[in-house]
Enzyme design. Structure first.
Site: not given
Length: 120
Positions: A13, A15-16, A19, A85-86
């Site tokens: 998705g 940013m913000f 996720k 993550d990321e």
């Protein structure tokens, strides 16, 4: 865990969009079910904490910093659930690492943006 139970779950998705919050919730649920879990994050992500993944709403989970996707296998150890993550900060070799872990029976949860700032 049997090989047929390994899988890759993608949380994508903008940013913000929640996720990291969603990944933390899945990791906590797995841990609460007595499953061995580990979270990893790119070493260059130092925004909130060097040893945690942290969501924008303040939720956090202990994480291992990794520079190279190949290190994710070692960081996973005996964990049956691995959160990344990321994931978009890693190079394309992260895809084969995720596939190898899933083939070995690991549940891989990868969270990242679906496109970069250039729309790619």
């Amino acid at each position: 865990m049997s090989q047929s139970r390994g899988r890759i779950e993608l949380i994508c998705g903008p940013m913000f969009s929640g996720k990291t919050t969603a990944m933390i919730a899945r990791l906590v649920a797995a841990r609460d079910s007595a499953l061995e879990t580990v979270a990893v994050k790119p070493e260059l992500d130092t925004r909130y904490s060097p040893h945690e993944i942290v969501s924008h709403d303040g939720k956090s989970h202990r994480a291992v910093n990794v520079r190279d996707p190949g290190v994710i296998r070692a960081a996973a150890g005996r964990s049956v659930v691995v959160g990344i993550d990321e994931v978009h900060f890693f190079d394309e070799s992260v895809v084969s690492v995720c596939r190898e872990l899933a083939a070995a029976g690991t549940r891989v949860i990868a969270a990242g943006v679906e496109i970069d700032h250039r729309g790619r």
